[in-house]
Design a protein around this motif. Structure first.
Motif, PDB file in Angstrom:
ATOM      1  N   PHE A 201       3.699 -28.783 -48.169  1.00  0.00           N
ATOM      2  CA  PHE A 201       4.095 -28.703 -48.919  1.00  0.00           C
ATOM      3  C   PHE A 201       2.894 -29.046 -49.498  1.00  0.00           C
ATOM      4  CE2 PHE A 201       7.499 -31.024 -46.730  1.00  0.00           C
ATOM      5  CZ  PHE A 201       8.692 -29.814 -46.346  1.00  0.00           C
ATOM      6  N   ASP A 202       3.139 -28.633 -51.557  1.00  0.00           N
ATOM      7  CA  ASP A 202       2.070 -29.391 -52.246  1.00  0.00           C
ATOM      8  C   ASP A 202       2.156 -30.938 -52.825  1.00  0.00           C
ATOM      9  OD1 ASP A 202       0.190 -27.142 -53.099  1.00  0.00           O
ATOM     10  OD2 ASP A 202       2.349 -26.262 -52.846  1.00  0.00           O
ATOM     11  N   ASP A 203       2.964 -31.570 -52.238  1.00  0.00           N
ATOM     12  CA  ASP A 203       3.540 -33.318 -52.785  1.00  0.00           C
ATOM     13  C   ASP A 203       4.879 -33.603 -51.990  1.00  0.00           C
ATOM     14  OD1 ASP A 203       3.128 -35.971 -53.361  1.00  0.00           O
ATOM     15  OD2 ASP A 203       2.637 -34.890 -55.052  1.00  0.00           O
ATOM     16  N   ILE A 204       5.178 -34.765 -51.395  1.00  0.00           N
ATOM     17  CA  ILE A 204       6.339 -34.896 -51.511  1.00  0.00           C
ATOM     18  C   ILE A 204       6.664 -36.586 -52.130  1.00  0.00           C
ATOM     19  CG2 ILE A 204       8.038 -35.879 -49.448  1.00  0.00           C
ATOM     20  CD1 ILE A 204       5.818 -34.447 -47.380  1.00  0.00           C
ATOM     21  N   LEU A 205       7.693 -35.655 -52.813  1.00  0.00           N
ATOM     22  CA  LEU A 205       8.110 -37.911 -53.665  1.00  0.00           C
ATOM     23  C   LEU A 205       9.674 -38.288 -53.655  1.00  0.00           C
ATOM     24  CD1 LEU A 205       8.240 -35.163 -57.118  1.00  0.00           C
ATOM     25  CD2 LEU A 205       5.886 -36.673 -56.365  1.00  0.00           C
ATOM     26  N   ILE A 206       9.306 -39.825 -53.570  1.00  0.00           N
ATOM     27  CA  ILE A 206      10.686 -40.821 -53.603  1.00  0.00           C
ATOM     28  C   ILE A 206      10.953 -41.066 -54.744  1.00  0.00           C
ATOM     29  CG2 ILE A 206      11.249 -42.733 -51.885  1.00  0.00           C
ATOM     30  CD1 ILE A 206       9.285 -42.790 -50.323  1.00  0.00           C
ATOM     31  N   THR A 207      12.371 -40.371 -54.984  1.00  0.00           N
ATOM     32  CA  THR A 207      12.484 -41.410 -56.613  1.00  0.00           C
ATOM     33  C   THR A 207      13.590 -41.887 -56.440  1.00  0.00           C
ATOM     34  OG1 THR A 207      13.811 -39.278 -56.805  1.00  0.00           O
ATOM     35  CG2 THR A 207      10.952 -38.850 -57.254  1.00  0.00           C
ATOM     36  N   THR A 208      14.004 -42.507 -57.572  1.00  0.00           N
ATOM     37  CA  THR A 208      15.312 -43.224 -57.640  1.00  0.00           C
ATOM     38  C   THR A 208      16.661 -42.027 -58.118  1.00  0.00           C
ATOM     39  OG1 THR A 208      14.848 -43.961 -60.070  1.00  0.00           O
ATOM     40  CG2 THR A 208      14.641 -45.386 -58.119  1.00  0.00           C
ATOM     41  N   ALA A 209      17.801 -42.460 -58.280  1.00  0.00           N
ATOM     42  CA  ALA A 209      18.592 -41.849 -58.630  1.00  0.00           C
ATOM     43  C   ALA A 209      18.277 -41.278 -60.037  1.00  0.00           C
ATOM     44  CB  ALA A 209      20.484 -42.377 -57.933  1.00  0.00           C
TER      45      ALA A 209
END
Length: 568
Positions: A201-209
């Motif tokens: 992957f180019d990037d992996i994010l963790i986000t809130t809803a």
């Protein structure tokens, strides 16, 4: 020519279909792979959060904590000892679990116990935060366990905290708003995701809803400020996102425990190139496969047609009763199986025909033994001299039944076991007139066995063989036991005697001959031929698992066991 044209048309149609569906299938395959990785990451976050909650609950019930929080123990040895023990516990947990820090906030006393502070300025910063009530998100929450994305005790100074989790201590400590905070190390997640990502992957994010990015594997979270306010959960599979002047395919996986989202981003240009490369490779592969397939089909049809013609010619020769001819087709397919089955059928027909004729002729010749007839007539003559009319009548009837059974060649090859046993009884009752009380016969026939079928002339050659050989050189009394019983899938006939028995080398030689693997021992009388004949007939009719077995010990008698298939 026709096959070539059909192949070209097929390749053209296949190429068009592959071009139409390749992009869809490639995206689905990539999406499945991405989804699998996202699920792994999401599950890891869930397990990590669950583990943090368990640690917080355990530490909140630590017996040292109430002593530390109670003012009356301040400055005492007991308070000092509790403080040291509690710090040892949290340090060992942080080291073992890989957490960033753990802090106990005694809110009402404006005090803090923490592993995250380095100098007096840090303590001063947190004391100011306590007085300004910066922890209202925790103290005002209705939940006893509070998840805090991006929360750090030292915001702005410490950027290595991914998220924190707080547990209220209001029921465990005397203070009304005391709580404990455990923080997760961002570097720990970066190391884990780099191992999982493997540059996929180019990037992996963790986000809130609500779209707040709390973690980025390869960029600063501020790069994704335009995500803020977006409903990440509404993104479709392999949805396209545009930001920072580029387009990305995004795959989203929800974390069941935290409600956060794991978003994997792949540059659209990379995927499109992979799709085009896959199209070219599959198209070339399809063309090569089709060319090979056309050639293989052509060769197969040509060869199969030739072999089928040869097999047909062989069958026509069989129709002319030329049973010696065999098919020489050797292939590992249905035509080869047909050739082998044909050869086996011809062999079975020939063997059955020859063996049936030999069996009937040999059986008839063996049974109509002149010596047996002469001896029987001598016995009847002796009874006549004694004027034993009843015994004479019985002997004549038994002799008539015996020869009637032998002479009935036109009857079926199989008879009921009861009929076969009755034939042997006639034979033995005639023999007993000669031997008198020296010969005893015991019958052990299980109920119901007599109704099963067996091959004609099965028992009589075995019994005759026992009388001729087993009692040779014996002067005392001897007996013959005839048994018949059934097992789960077979009928067993046994003929045993108390004769002289057979030596091991000779028994082995006899069994090899009976099984068709050698010749009978030198000067072996016709009884051995009869056993071999019976064994061969059983194997031809019922299969290789059935037939004769001989058990014998020199000086302790002999037992002949005949195993037959259950048949009515």
């Amino acid at each position: 020519m026709f096959n070539t044209v059909i192949g070209i048309v097929f390749i053209t149609v296949l190429s068009a279909l592959l071009s139409h569906f390749m992009e869809k299938y490639t995206k689905e395959n990539i999406n499945q792979y991405v989804t699998s990785l996202n699920a792994q990451i999401s599950n890891s976050i869930d397990r990590y959060v669950d583990d943090m909650q368990k640690v917080l609950m355990i530490l909140s019930e630590d017996a040292n904590l109430p002593v530390i929080a109670d003012k009356k123990f301040v400055g005492t040895y007991e308070g000092y000892s509790a403080y040291n023990h509690f710090y040892d516990n949290i340090r060992s947990l942080i080291f073992f679990k890989g957490y960033k820090s753990l802090s106990v906030i005694l809110f009402d006393r404006q005090e803090i116990l923490t592993t995250d502070l380095n100098d007096g300025q840090d303590f001063k910063y947190i004391r100011n935060a306590l007085s300004m009530n910066m922890y209202r998100e925790i103290t005002d929450s209705d939940q006893s366990m509070v998840l805090l994305p991006g929360f750090s005790l030292l915001p702005g100074k410490d950027n290595n905290t991914l998220f924190s989790q707080a547990i209220k201590l209001w029921d465990n400590l005397p203070g009304e708003k005391d709580f404990m905070v455990l923080s997760a190390d961002k570097n720990l997640f970066s190391d884990f995701l780099n191992g999982v990502n493997n540059q996929a992957f180019d990037d992996i994010l963790i986000t809130t809803a609500d779209g707040k990015v709390i973690f980025s594997l390869n960029s600063d979270v501020s790069t994704y400020d335009e995500f803020s306010g977006k409903d990440i959960g509404r993104l479709a599979e392999f949805d396209t996102l545009h930001f920072n002047g580029s387009s990305y395919y995004a795959n989203v996986k929800n974390s069941a425990t935290t409600g956060w989202y794991v978003v994997s981003l792949i540059n659209q240009n990379k995927i499109d190139k992979q799709i085009n490369d896959s199209k070219i490779i599959i198209m070339l592969t399809g063309i090569i496969v089709m060319v090979i397939l056309i050639l293989a089909v052509h060769l197969f049809v040509t060869r199969s047609t030739r072999d089928l013609k040869r097999l047909s010619k062989t069958m026509k020769n069989i129709e002319k009763s030329n049973y010696k001819i065999r098919s020489d087709i050797n292939r590992n397919d249905e035509i080869g199986d047909l050739s082998q089955s044909f050869n086996a059928m011809v062999k079975n027909v020939l063997e059955n025909q020859v063996l049936r004729n030999e069996a009937e002729i040999k059986s008839l010749q063996d049974q109509i033994n002149p010596h047996f007839l002469y001896n029987t007539l001598d016995a009847i003559s002796s009874l006549a001299i004694k004027r034993d009319h009843v015994r004479i009548n019985e002997m004549v009837e038994k002799l008539a039944d015996f020869y009637r059974y032998n002479m009935n060649i036109a009857s079926h090859n199989v008879v009921e076991i009861g009929t076969e046993i009755q034939h042997v009884k006639n034979y033995l009752e005639i023999i007993q007139v000669r031997y008198g009380n020296r010969l005893s016969v015991i019958y052990e026939i299980d109920e119901g066995v007599s109704e099963y079928l067996t091959i004609r002339f099965t028992l009589q050659p075995v019994v005759e063989n026992a009388i001729k050989h087993a009692f040779n050189e014996m002067s005392g009394a001897y007996f013959i036991r005839i048994s018949a019983y059934e097992t789960e899938d077979s009928i067993v006939l046994e003929v045993s005697d108390n004769g002289i028995g057979i030596e091991e080398p000779k028994l082995r030689q006899i069994m090899q001959s009976i099984d068709g693997g050698g010749s009978l021992p030198h000067a072996e009388p016709r009884g051995g031929v009869g056993l071999k004949n019976v064994n061969m007939r059983f194997k031809l009719l019922f299969g290789g698992n059935y037939g004769i077995a001989i058990e014998s010990v020199k000086g302790n008698g002999t037992k002949v066991v005949i195993t037959s298939r259950k048949m009515k």
